[in-house]
Design an enzyme around this catalytic site. Structure first.
Site, PDB file in Angstrom:
ATOM      1  N   SER A  16       1.717   4.543  -3.648  1.00 48.26           N
ATOM      2  CA  SER A  16       0.642   4.355  -4.745  1.00 48.26           C
ATOM      3  C   SER A  16       1.674   4.154  -6.334  1.00 48.26           C
ATOM      4  O   SER A  16       1.223   4.573  -7.315  1.00 48.26           O
ATOM      5  CB  SER A  16       0.201   5.783  -5.190  1.00 48.26           C
ATOM      6  OG  SER A  16      -0.832   6.223  -4.061  1.00 48.26           O
ATOM      7  N   GLY A  48      -1.476   4.992  -0.255  1.00 51.24           N
ATOM      8  CA  GLY A  48      -2.958   4.675  -0.227  1.00 51.24           C
ATOM      9  C   GLY A  48      -3.629   5.829  -0.738  1.00 51.24           C
ATOM     10  O   GLY A  48      -4.982   5.806  -0.857  1.00 51.24           O
ATOM     11  N   GLU A  56       9.208   6.141   1.231  1.00 51.56           N
ATOM     12  CA  GLU A  56       7.703   6.018   1.302  1.00 51.56           C
ATOM     13  C   GLU A  56       7.057   7.424   1.798  1.00 51.56           C
ATOM     14  O   GLU A  56       6.907   7.365   3.008  1.00 51.56           O
ATOM     15  CB  GLU A  56       7.022   4.754   1.941  1.00 51.56           C
ATOM     16  CG  GLU A  56       7.400   3.320   1.359  1.00 51.56           C
ATOM     17  CD  GLU A  56       6.528   2.372   1.647  1.00 51.56           C
ATOM     18  OE1 GLU A  56       5.774   2.016   0.891  1.00 51.56           O
ATOM     19  OE2 GLU A  56       6.266   2.207   3.049  1.00 51.56           O
ATOM     20  N   ASN A 115       3.524  -5.332   0.251  1.00 50.73           N
ATOM     21  CA  ASN A 115       3.146  -5.053   1.628  1.00 50.73           C
ATOM     22  C   ASN A 115       1.639  -5.319   1.681  1.00 50.73           C
ATOM     23  O   ASN A 115       0.741  -4.481   1.350  1.00 50.73           O
ATOM     24  CB  ASN A 115       3.549  -4.096   2.346  1.00 50.73           C
ATOM     25  CG  ASN A 115       3.174  -3.700   3.458  1.00 50.73           C
ATOM     26  OD1 ASN A 115       2.331  -4.558   4.321  1.00 50.73           O
ATOM     27  ND2 ASN A 115       3.368  -2.477   4.275  1.00 50.73           N
ATOM     28  N   LYS A 137      -0.426  -5.321   4.223  1.00 48.13           N
ATOM     29  CA  LYS A 137      -1.074  -4.583   5.525  1.00 48.13           C
ATOM     30  C   LYS A 137      -2.080  -5.585   6.099  1.00 48.13           C
ATOM     31  O   LYS A 137      -1.765  -6.748   6.231  1.00 48.13           O
ATOM     32  CB  LYS A 137      -1.532  -3.260   4.920  1.00 48.13           C
ATOM     33  CG  LYS A 137      -0.467  -2.352   4.215  1.00 48.13           C
ATOM     34  CD  LYS A 137      -0.656  -0.958   3.877  1.00 48.13           C
ATOM     35  CE  LYS A 137       0.226  -0.449   3.169  1.00 48.13           C
ATOM     36  NZ  LYS A 137       0.206   1.147   2.681  1.00 48.13           N
ATOM     37  N   HIS A 196       7.635   1.141   9.207  1.00 47.69           N
ATOM     38  CA  HIS A 196       6.733   1.607   8.230  1.00 47.69           C
ATOM     39  C   HIS A 196       5.842   2.735   9.076  1.00 47.69           C
ATOM     40  O   HIS A 196       5.728   2.859  10.200  1.00 47.69           O
ATOM     41  CB  HIS A 196       5.672   0.492   8.002  1.00 47.69           C
ATOM     42  CG  HIS A 196       4.865   0.798   6.699  1.00 47.69           C
ATOM     43  ND1 HIS A 196       3.647   1.746   6.872  1.00 47.69           N
ATOM     44  CD2 HIS A 196       4.890   0.343   5.369  1.00 47.69           C
ATOM     45  CE1 HIS A 196       3.088   1.818   5.681  1.00 47.69           C
ATOM     46  NE2 HIS A 196       3.798   1.101   4.772  1.00 47.69           N
ATOM     47  N   GLU A 201       2.951   3.716   8.665  1.00 48.32           N
ATOM     48  CA  GLU A 201       1.528   3.123   9.648  1.00 48.32           C
ATOM     49  C   GLU A 201       1.959   2.812  10.950  1.00 48.32           C
ATOM     50  O   GLU A 201       1.099   2.836  11.820  1.00 48.32           O
ATOM     51  CB  GLU A 201       0.720   1.897   8.854  1.00 48.32           C
ATOM     52  CG  GLU A 201       0.167   2.776   7.493  1.00 48.32           C
ATOM     53  CD  GLU A 201      -0.101   1.988   6.398  1.00 48.32           C
ATOM     54  OE1 GLU A 201       0.004   0.660   6.397  1.00 48.32           O
ATOM     55  OE2 GLU A 201      -0.305   2.656   5.263  1.00 48.32           O
TER      56      GLU A 201
HETATM   57  P1  13P Z   1       0.188   2.037  -1.385  1.00 50.66           P
HETATM   58  O1  13P Z   1       0.983   1.385  -2.641  1.00 50.66           O
HETATM   59  O2  13P Z   1      -1.110   1.472  -1.254  1.00 50.66           O
HETATM   60  O3  13P Z   1       0.283   3.418  -1.796  1.00 50.66           O
HETATM   61  O4  13P Z   1       0.963   1.759   0.011  1.00 50.66           O
HETATM   62  C1  13P Z   1       2.434   1.755  -0.037  1.00 50.66           C
HETATM   63  C2  13P Z   1       2.834   1.228   1.340  1.00 50.66           C
HETATM   64  O5  13P Z   1       2.703   1.828   2.101  1.00 50.66           O
HETATM   65  C3  13P Z   1       3.680  -0.166   1.055  1.00 50.66           C
HETATM   66  O6  13P Z   1       4.174  -0.287   2.201  1.00 50.66           O
END
Ligand code: 13P
Length: 229
Positions: free
Chosen positions: A193, A163, A157, A6, A8, A88, A90
């Site tokens: 992560s 992140g 997640e 992903n 983002k 997601h 976010e």
């Molecule tokens: P990270 O791998 O940067 O922690 O992000 C995970 C994520 O949100 C994947 O959708």
């Protein structure tokens, strides 16, 4: 195993193409039969001749129309895109998508026959209340969702692991995925992560069918090293 990247709000149209070409050539020259997905930003969506499924990070529940800033089915159909991330954290936390919006999106894209990677995850204050609180919180994220949809992949997640460099522990992942498995017979990915240093450990946990990777997927070589781990 399923490995999904992903991006983002990272990578451009040019660097996404370079990435997909580079990852494809590594996959083709290597000897791996893992299932690989890449979710670039919507400006970089395109048709790619690659052993990779390219999906969209988001789309609106319409064929087309007056939905400023959104993309609909017309824009996805142009590139044959039939895979979407929904739910997601976010989008839920930063962009204000409620469970109702998420469920409507799920129903729409299910109706269109999309493969849906459906994301769920709890914030830190819920994790700190223990396993039972986590499971209750996650179950509420199935409200209005057809958990038996045959083209769904679930992604667990934990928000506090995204992140932050701090992945959930093996025990946390194992117990949460085990609880989810009671409801979900589809593949369950872990995200938060995941990186080359912990990927082997994560994918060997029971009921983990793959990973959804953010930061560590942004470099094709790094992501490939995870796929072949
Ligand atoms: P990270 O791998 O940067 O922690 O992000 C995970 C994520 O949100 C994947 O959708």
């Amino acid at each position: 195993m399923i490995f999904a990247a992903n991006f983002k709000t990272n990578h451009t149209r040019v660097t996404t193409r370079e990435y997909i070409e580079s990852l494809s050539s590594m996959l083709e020259n290597g000897d791996t039969d893992q299932e690989v997905f890449v979710f670039p930003p919507s400006t970089a969506l395109d048709s790619f001749d690659a052993p990779i499924v390219v999906g969209t990070q988001n789309a609106y529940t319409a064929q087309n129309g007056a939905f400023t800033g959104e993309i609909g089915l017309d824009q996805l159909d142009e590139f044959g895109i039939k895979t979407i991330l929904i739910g997601h954290s976010e989008r839920r936390e930063v962009l204000g998508e409620t469970q109702e919006i998420v469920a409507k999106k799920f129903a729409f894209f299910k109706e269109q026959g999309f493969k849906i990677i459906y994301c769920i995850g709890e914030p830190l204050e819920i994790r700190e209340q223990g396993d039972q609180a986590v499971v209750e919180y996650l179950m509420a994220q199935f409200d209005g969702i057809d958990t038996e949809y045959e083209d769904m992949i679930l992604a667990y997640e934990p928000i506090w692991a995204i992140g932050t460099g701090r992945s959930a522990t093996v025990e946390e992942i194992a117990s949460t995925h085990k609880a989810l498995r009671a409801t979900i017979s589809r593949p369950i990915l872990y995200g938060g992560s995941a990186k080359p240093a912990n990927i082997k450990e994560i994918i060997s946990i029971d009921n983990v069918d793959g990973v959804l990777v953010g930061s560590a997927s942004l470099d094709a070589t790094n992501f490939y090293s995870m796929i072949t781990s």
